[in-house]
Structure formats: structure tokens, C-alpha cells
Design a protein around this motif. Sequence first.
Motif, PDB file in Angstrom:
ATOM      1  N   ARG A  72      41.868  -2.732  82.981  1.00  0.00           N
ATOM      2  CA  ARG A  72      42.361  -4.097  82.817  1.00  0.00           C
ATOM      3  C   ARG A  72      41.490  -4.836  81.819  1.00  0.00           C
ATOM      4  O   ARG A  72      40.333  -4.477  81.588  1.00  0.00           O
ATOM      5  CB  ARG A  72      42.366  -4.824  84.162  1.00  0.00           C
ATOM      6  CG  ARG A  72      40.977  -5.155  84.666  1.00  0.00           C
ATOM      7  CD  ARG A  72      41.016  -5.845  86.022  1.00  0.00           C
ATOM      8  NE  ARG A  72      39.666  -6.080  86.489  1.00  0.00           N
ATOM      9  CZ  ARG A  72      39.315  -6.133  87.764  1.00  0.00           C
ATOM     10  NH1 ARG A  72      40.212  -5.963  88.708  1.00  0.00           N
ATOM     11  NH2 ARG A  72      38.072  -6.365  88.101  1.00  0.00           N
ATOM     12  N   LEU A 111      30.509  -8.509  83.191  1.00  0.00           N
ATOM     13  CA  LEU A 111      30.073  -9.827  82.712  1.00  0.00           C
ATOM     14  C   LEU A 111      28.582 -10.053  82.990  1.00  0.00           C
ATOM     15  O   LEU A 111      27.835 -10.525  82.139  1.00  0.00           O
ATOM     16  CB  LEU A 111      30.902 -10.932  83.384  1.00  0.00           C
ATOM     17  CG  LEU A 111      30.497 -12.363  83.036  1.00  0.00           C
ATOM     18  CD1 LEU A 111      30.824 -12.692  81.584  1.00  0.00           C
ATOM     19  CD2 LEU A 111      31.197 -13.379  83.945  1.00  0.00           C
ATOM     20  N   PRO A 137      46.154  -3.803  91.522  1.00  0.00           N
ATOM     21  CA  PRO A 137      44.874  -3.184  91.915  1.00  0.00           C
ATOM     22  C   PRO A 137      43.725  -4.174  92.104  1.00  0.00           C
ATOM     23  O   PRO A 137      42.643  -3.770  92.513  1.00  0.00           O
ATOM     24  CB  PRO A 137      44.544  -2.256  90.739  1.00  0.00           C
ATOM     25  CG  PRO A 137      45.732  -2.275  89.837  1.00  0.00           C
ATOM     26  CD  PRO A 137      46.488  -3.527  90.117  1.00  0.00           C
ATOM     27  N   GLY A 179      40.974  -6.362  93.426  1.00  0.00           N
ATOM     28  CA  GLY A 179      40.314  -6.383  94.727  1.00  0.00           C
ATOM     29  C   GLY A 179      40.160  -5.013  95.348  1.00  0.00           C
ATOM     30  O   GLY A 179      39.631  -4.901  96.461  1.00  0.00           O
ATOM     31  N   ASP A 233      36.474  -4.467  95.816  1.00  0.00           N
ATOM     32  CA  ASP A 233      35.887  -5.343  96.832  1.00  0.00           C
ATOM     33  C   ASP A 233      36.368  -4.976  98.232  1.00  0.00           C
ATOM     34  O   ASP A 233      35.601  -5.043  99.197  1.00  0.00           O
ATOM     35  CB  ASP A 233      36.247  -6.811  96.546  1.00  0.00           C
ATOM     36  CG  ASP A 233      35.784  -7.217  95.166  1.00  0.00           C
ATOM     37  OD1 ASP A 233      34.624  -6.935  94.839  1.00  0.00           O
ATOM     38  OD2 ASP A 233      36.580  -7.799  94.415  1.00  0.00           O
TER      39      ASP A 233
HETATM   40  P1  AMP Z   1      37.919  -6.042  91.793  1.00  0.00           P
HETATM   41  O1  AMP Z   1      39.329  -5.757  91.370  1.00  0.00           O
HETATM   42  O2  AMP Z   1      37.534  -5.399  93.082  1.00  0.00           O
HETATM   43  O3  AMP Z   1      36.931  -5.832  90.708  1.00  0.00           O
HETATM   44  O4  AMP Z   1      37.854  -7.611  92.129  1.00  0.00           O
HETATM   45  C1  AMP Z   1      38.590  -8.559  91.456  1.00  0.00           C
HETATM   46  C2  AMP Z   1      38.234  -9.937  91.968  1.00  0.00           C
HETATM   47  O5  AMP Z   1      36.934 -10.285  91.501  1.00  0.00           O
HETATM   48  C3  AMP Z   1      39.168 -11.001  91.462  1.00  0.00           C
HETATM   49  O6  AMP Z   1      39.847 -11.569  92.558  1.00  0.00           O
HETATM   50  C4  AMP Z   1      38.303 -12.031  90.735  1.00  0.00           C
HETATM   51  O7  AMP Z   1      38.496 -13.349  91.171  1.00  0.00           O
HETATM   52  C5  AMP Z   1      36.891 -11.608  91.015  1.00  0.00           C
HETATM   53  N1  AMP Z   1      36.081 -11.576  89.800  1.00  0.00           N
HETATM   54  C6  AMP Z   1      36.480 -11.314  88.524  1.00  0.00           C
HETATM   55  N2  AMP Z   1      35.436 -11.370  87.663  1.00  0.00           N
HETATM   56  C7  AMP Z   1      34.344 -11.677  88.424  1.00  0.00           C
HETATM   57  C8  AMP Z   1      32.949 -11.859  88.142  1.00  0.00           C
HETATM   58  N3  AMP Z   1      32.462 -11.742  86.904  1.00  0.00           N
HETATM   59  N4  AMP Z   1      32.125 -12.122  89.169  1.00  0.00           N
HETATM   60  C9  AMP Z   1      32.590 -12.229  90.409  1.00  0.00           C
HETATM   61  N5  AMP Z   1      33.878 -12.074  90.764  1.00  0.00           N
HETATM   62  C10 AMP Z   1      34.748 -11.793  89.789  1.00  0.00           C
END
Ligand code: AMP
Length: 310
Positions: free
Chosen positions: A94, A151, A232, A234, A237
Motif C-alpha cells: 500500500r 515513517l 488489509p 490493521g 496490529d
Molecule cells: P497496519 O495495517 O496493521 O499497519 O495498521 C494500520 C493502522 O495504523 C491504520 O488504522 C492507521 O491509522 C495506523 N497508522 C498508519 N500510519 C501510522 C503511523 N505512522 N503510526 C501509527 N499508526 C499509524
Amino acid sequence: MTLVCTGTIGIDTVQTPDSGERADILGGSCTYFSAAASFYGPVRIVAAVGDDFPPEHVETIRHFKGIDIAGLETRAGSKTFRWGGRYHDNMDHRDTLFTELGVLEEAPPTVPEAYRDSGVVFLANSHPSIQAGMLEQLPNRKLAVADTMDLWIEIARAELDGLLGKVDGLVLNYDEAEQFTGKKNTVAAGRHMLDHGPRFVVIKKGEHGAILVHRDGIAALPAYPAEQVVDPTGAGDSFAGGMMGAIARELSVDASLDPGSFDTIRRAMAHGTVVASFNIEAFSLERLATLTVDELDARFREYGAMMHLG
Ligand code: AMP
């Protein structure tokens, strides 16, 4: 043993090749983590949002009965973290379209007094200084694991290096492990990171599963072969939420367990894999919100059977 998590609670805009776009949906690393972890036991969250955070998103979080939101701060005059992403055709990659840090640029949220006895700590994706600030406020931790992302590797490398020396484990994507270490090989990248302090590194490879590089061994777990991937976001997480939730659950049954051992982490990764496979079946927390423990258990058994080599 109670689990606590800090990370982002945010508002996402997600574009997918097959399922279209959804704007202003509930997202954030802490959100996905805690929803997934709540299937295994109680989870406390420490996070901040601005006064623009929609009440219906708070309701969605409240829907997960195991999530304790006493540590969720709403800041007057501040803006909630926002993220936008677009998935490529294969859904495994992505592009980030925008990141608006908002409250993440302000002082970190405070850990409530009642959370200070938390034994299992997860630092979901956030600014490494916020992650480090949280650790300092949790003196009774038995296990601390952090997640990070491109980031922060780019803009907060020194803080991230410092954090690595303070945690037991790190969870990150394989391309981020490469970005962090300059090593393309997953195991070599993992070993390199172990030299900076942690006892183990979990490297996520999307639909190809996850690799555990631990001081006591290496393991590879396949992803659950999903038939339907809507969003996908989250996945990482919710994987971490299932993994850490399973560890906290084991610790509450057996306080003498070594929560960072090779066997404990490997077992817990299987739970993370299964709960993440549900999360990707819908946008935001929509699938986890309807998931039942019976569905989760059934898929866990199916996953175990798939891995059985006879
Ligand atoms: P994942 O797909 O598990 O990497 O998580 C995506 C989620 O992380 C999204 O819901 C975003 O809001 C959050 N997210 C995206 N970029 C960041 C970042 N640099 N730091 C913390 N959370 C983030």
C-alpha cells in the motif's frame, strides 16, 4: 496479568482495488490491537484523540467489552491522528496517501495510576518518544513489545534505536526490517536487530505469514489462507493484539511462565495469525465487532490442523 497498549486511535481513509474507498472510518494501531486482544482477556489502552473524534467511533471501541478506555484522553483544541492509504492490486502493498499527526505531535498521554501494575505492555505503532514515555510509566512490566513503521524509521531513527534497548521484543513488517537494517534477508535483518537489545523480533510478511527471530531459535508461521480480503488495514496490529492477548492470558493462568520465551511467543503468534485473518474480511473494525469466540476457536483449530504434518 493485565495487558496495556499505547498507540494511535485515528480516523482513516482507505482505498482498495476491489472494495472501493471508505473515508473517515475508525482506525489506528491501538484500536485494532485492543479490539483483537479483547478476545483473550482485558486490555487497557493509553491514547489521545482530539475533540474532533466522532462519538460513534468511541461507541465502536466501547462495544469490545474487554477494552478499558479509562486511559483514553480527549484533548480540547487538538486534532485526532489521521491516515490515508491506497492498496495495490495484490492487497499486500500500500501507499500512504497522507498522515496528519495531530495529537501525536503533542505531549504523550499519561498512564492512569490504576494501570501502573500492568505486566504485559505493547507499544503499538506511534512516535517512538511516546512509546518510550509509556515504558517509563510502567515499572512492573514483565514483557514489553513494540511495533514500528516506515515513517518513524525515517523521521525518528535515534529515538527508535533508543527504544530497541528497552524492549523485550519488536514486531515489524519485512520491508521495514530491511529499511531499518539495510538487510534484504529476513533472518539476517532479524538477527541484526537482536544485536540492538531485544530478545526477539517478529517480522510480518503479509499473506506469507510471519517469522520469529529469537535468541533461542527461529520459527516461521504461515498466514491463514484467506479467501476474502476486503481491507488489509490493521492486519499487523490485530496480529499483535491476538499474540499479546494470548501471552497475557497464559500468564494469568501460570504466573511462573516466561512470557518472552521462544515457545510462548511462537504459540502466541498462531493466535495473532488467526484473529488477523478475520480482521481483513471487512473495513475498519466491522468484522471484529461481529466475531464470536466460537468462530475464533473454530478457525484456530482449523489453522492448527492445516499445520499438522502428520
Ligand atoms: P497496519 O495495517 O496493521 O499497519 O495498521 C494500520 C493502522 O495504523 C491504520 O488504522 C492507521 O491509522 C495506523 N497508522 C498508519 N500510519 C501510522 C503511523 N505512522 N503510526 C501509527 N499508526 C499509524
